[in-house]
Design a protein around this motif. Sequence first.
Motif, PDB file in Angstrom:
ATOM      1  N   GLN A  89       0.863  -1.171   0.000  1.00  0.00           N
ATOM      2  CA  GLN A  89       0.000   0.000   0.000  1.00  0.00           C
ATOM      3  C   GLN A  89       0.901   1.222   0.000  1.00  0.00           C
ATOM      4  O   GLN A  89       1.435   1.606   1.036  1.00  0.00           O
ATOM      5  CB  GLN A  89      -0.931  -0.009   1.216  1.00  0.00           C
ATOM      6  N   GLY A  90       1.049   1.792  -1.160  1.00  0.00           N
ATOM      7  CA  GLY A  90       1.972   2.919  -1.300  1.00  0.00           C
ATOM      8  C   GLY A  90       3.379   2.453  -1.017  1.00  0.00           C
ATOM      9  O   GLY A  90       3.832   1.459  -1.584  1.00  0.00           O
ATOM     10  N   ARG A  91       4.041   3.152  -0.128  1.00  0.00           N
ATOM     11  CA  ARG A  91       5.421   2.767   0.175  1.00  0.00           C
ATOM     12  C   ARG A  91       5.478   1.610   1.156  1.00  0.00           C
ATOM     13  O   ARG A  91       6.503   0.991   1.358  1.00  0.00           O
ATOM     14  CB  ARG A  91       6.161   3.964   0.788  1.00  0.00           C
ATOM     15  N   HIS A  92       4.355   1.354   1.781  1.00  0.00           N
ATOM     16  CA  HIS A  92       4.364   0.349   2.836  1.00  0.00           C
ATOM     17  C   HIS A  92       3.993  -1.032   2.322  1.00  0.00           C
ATOM     18  O   HIS A  92       3.233  -1.160   1.377  1.00  0.00           O
ATOM     19  CB  HIS A  92       3.403   0.754   3.947  1.00  0.00           C
ATOM     20  N   VAL A  93       4.551  -2.018   2.974  1.00  0.00           N
ATOM     21  CA  VAL A  93       4.170  -3.395   2.667  1.00  0.00           C
ATOM     22  C   VAL A  93       3.644  -4.037   3.940  1.00  0.00           C
ATOM     23  O   VAL A  93       4.333  -4.040   4.958  1.00  0.00           O
ATOM     24  CB  VAL A  93       5.362  -4.195   2.120  1.00  0.00           C
ATOM     25  N   TYR A  94       2.428  -4.496   3.851  1.00  0.00           N
ATOM     26  CA  TYR A  94       1.791  -5.093   5.023  1.00  0.00           C
ATOM     27  C   TYR A  94       1.863  -6.614   4.958  1.00  0.00           C
ATOM     28  O   TYR A  94       1.559  -7.206   3.926  1.00  0.00           O
ATOM     29  CB  TYR A  94       0.338  -4.639   5.129  1.00  0.00           C
ATOM     30  N   TYR A  95       2.249  -7.181   6.053  1.00  0.00           N
ATOM     31  CA  TYR A  95       2.357  -8.634   6.143  1.00  0.00           C
ATOM     32  C   TYR A  95       1.309  -9.192   7.094  1.00  0.00           C
ATOM     33  O   TYR A  95       0.911  -8.515   8.047  1.00  0.00           O
ATOM     34  CB  TYR A  95       3.748  -9.028   6.650  1.00  0.00           C
ATOM     35  N   GLN A  96       0.922 -10.415   6.815  1.00  0.00           N
ATOM     36  CA  GLN A  96       0.043 -11.119   7.767  1.00  0.00           C
ATOM     37  C   GLN A  96       0.264 -12.616   7.637  1.00  0.00           C
ATOM     38  O   GLN A  96       0.801 -13.089   6.646  1.00  0.00           O
ATOM     39  CB  GLN A  96      -1.420 -10.767   7.532  1.00  0.00           C
ATOM     40  N   LEU A  97      -0.163 -13.341   8.636  1.00  0.00           N
ATOM     41  CA  LEU A  97      -0.059 -14.793   8.581  1.00  0.00           C
ATOM     42  C   LEU A  97      -0.845 -15.305   7.384  1.00  0.00           C
ATOM     43  O   LEU A  97      -1.881 -14.758   7.042  1.00  0.00           O
ATOM     44  CB  LEU A  97      -0.584 -15.423   9.872  1.00  0.00           C
ATOM     45  N   ASP A  98      -0.351 -16.352   6.782  1.00  0.00           N
ATOM     46  CA  ASP A  98      -0.989 -16.850   5.569  1.00  0.00           C
ATOM     47  C   ASP A  98      -2.319 -17.530   5.838  1.00  0.00           C
ATOM     48  O   ASP A  98      -3.254 -17.391   5.075  1.00  0.00           O
ATOM     49  CB  ASP A  98      -0.054 -17.817   4.841  1.00  0.00           C
ATOM     50  N   ASP A  99      -2.398 -18.259   6.908  1.00  0.00           N
ATOM     51  CA  ASP A  99      -3.677 -18.884   7.251  1.00  0.00           C
ATOM     52  C   ASP A  99      -3.732 -19.250   8.724  1.00  0.00           C
ATOM     53  O   ASP A  99      -2.764 -19.094   9.468  1.00  0.00           O
ATOM     54  CB  ASP A  99      -3.936 -20.111   6.384  1.00  0.00           C
ATOM     55  N   ALA A 100      -4.892 -19.728   9.128  1.00  0.00           N
ATOM     56  CA  ALA A 100      -5.133 -20.028  10.540  1.00  0.00           C
ATOM     57  C   ALA A 100      -4.282 -21.215  11.008  1.00  0.00           C
ATOM     58  O   ALA A 100      -3.904 -21.290  12.168  1.00  0.00           O
ATOM     59  CB  ALA A 100      -6.614 -20.329  10.771  1.00  0.00           C
ATOM     60  N   HIS A 101      -3.983 -22.098  10.064  1.00  0.00           N
ATOM     61  CA  HIS A 101      -3.117 -23.240  10.337  1.00  0.00           C
ATOM     62  C   HIS A 101      -1.842 -22.832  11.071  1.00  0.00           C
ATOM     63  O   HIS A 101      -1.433 -23.433  12.049  1.00  0.00           O
ATOM     64  CB  HIS A 101      -2.703 -23.875   9.006  1.00  0.00           C
ATOM     65  N   ILE A 102      -1.216 -21.816  10.525  1.00  0.00           N
ATOM     66  CA  ILE A 102       0.055 -21.332  11.059  1.00  0.00           C
ATOM     67  C   ILE A 102      -0.120 -20.803  12.475  1.00  0.00           C
ATOM     68  O   ILE A 102       0.668 -21.112  13.371  1.00  0.00           O
ATOM     69  CB  ILE A 102       0.606 -20.202  10.163  1.00  0.00           C
ATOM     70  N   ARG A 103      -1.169 -20.017  12.642  1.00  0.00           N
ATOM     71  CA  ARG A 103      -1.434 -19.479  13.971  1.00  0.00           C
ATOM     72  C   ARG A 103      -1.636 -20.608  14.970  1.00  0.00           C
ATOM     73  O   ARG A 103      -1.136 -20.570  16.091  1.00  0.00           O
ATOM     74  CB  ARG A 103      -2.675 -18.576  13.932  1.00  0.00           C
ATOM     75  N   ASP A 104      -2.371 -21.611  14.548  1.00  0.00           N
ATOM     76  CA  ASP A 104      -2.613 -22.778  15.405  1.00  0.00           C
ATOM     77  C   ASP A 104      -1.306 -23.446  15.822  1.00  0.00           C
ATOM     78  O   ASP A 104      -1.088 -23.725  16.996  1.00  0.00           O
ATOM     79  CB  ASP A 104      -3.464 -23.812  14.662  1.00  0.00           C
TER      80      ASP A 104
END
Lengths: 116, 116
Positions: A89-104
């Motif tokens: 988003q503009g200059r920024h790059v936002y990251y997040q976990l790919d799926d709930a599996h990983i969080r688990d």
Amino acid sequence: MPRKMLKKRAGPHNSTRTLKGVIDEETALKLSELFKALADPTRVRILSALRNGEACVHEITAAVGMSQSAISHQLRYLRNLRLIKHRRQGRHVYYQLDDAHIRDLFNRGLDHVKHG
Amino acid sequence: MPRKMLKKRAGPHNSTRTLKGVIDEETALKLSELFKALADPTRVRILSALRNGEACVHEITAAVGMSQSAISHQLRYLRNLRLIKHRRQGRHVYYQLDDAHIRDLFNRGLDHVKHG
DNA sequence: TGTTTATATGAACATATATTCACATAAATA
DNA sequence: TATTTATGTGAATATATGTTCATATAAACA
């Protein structure tokens, strides 16, 4: 005849039992690679930072308290293994976990460390 | 006022948001050490060999197909982290997973590798 | 008791890995 | 367009790690 009833053998252990359920080498490699992604304190902290949603690189950098370069390298690592996804988003790059599996998986490990 | 309503800022990103929920360094280290135990193909195969119950060293050695010395080193590694426990019976030493927690973690990872 | 079988371990070595440093790319603004 | 802000990346380096080799311990047997 159940195993327990077998008379205790003396002499060399002539084990005919072949261990069942050992996973093949390729699966073992993939599995170890998955866990390897979680096997570094910096990556663990990055992932923990993303547990509650997305964050951009400098937020992660600040939270983890490591150089931006180091964070970027590790983000790439995690990205390549598809543990996280990103959007620009503009200059920024936002990251997040790919799926709930990983969080688990993460939370389960954390649970084991804290209790049990 | 919900976040989404905030006008998009121009200029340098003056992020006042401090990322919540990042685990502390000590916990991160412990967690990474746990996952590190699962981050090697040989150790993964050893653990998979123990999923169905106990086995002695030379059974594990045969199943994994690696030198007895290498297996012993890795068994010690896993033992030190309390992922497995052992009992001696005569000349043999039988190993098994320390608890169901470990099996769960292992299976969950395996699941992620096989499917999604 | 000397030998065989089962397992453990220290040292050495080769490889993998995480961080830093310097610099590249990319978007927004003056 | 030049500059600033945000992020990415290759090379270098230091450290960690897994296996092998030689040998040690430990139990059972002849």
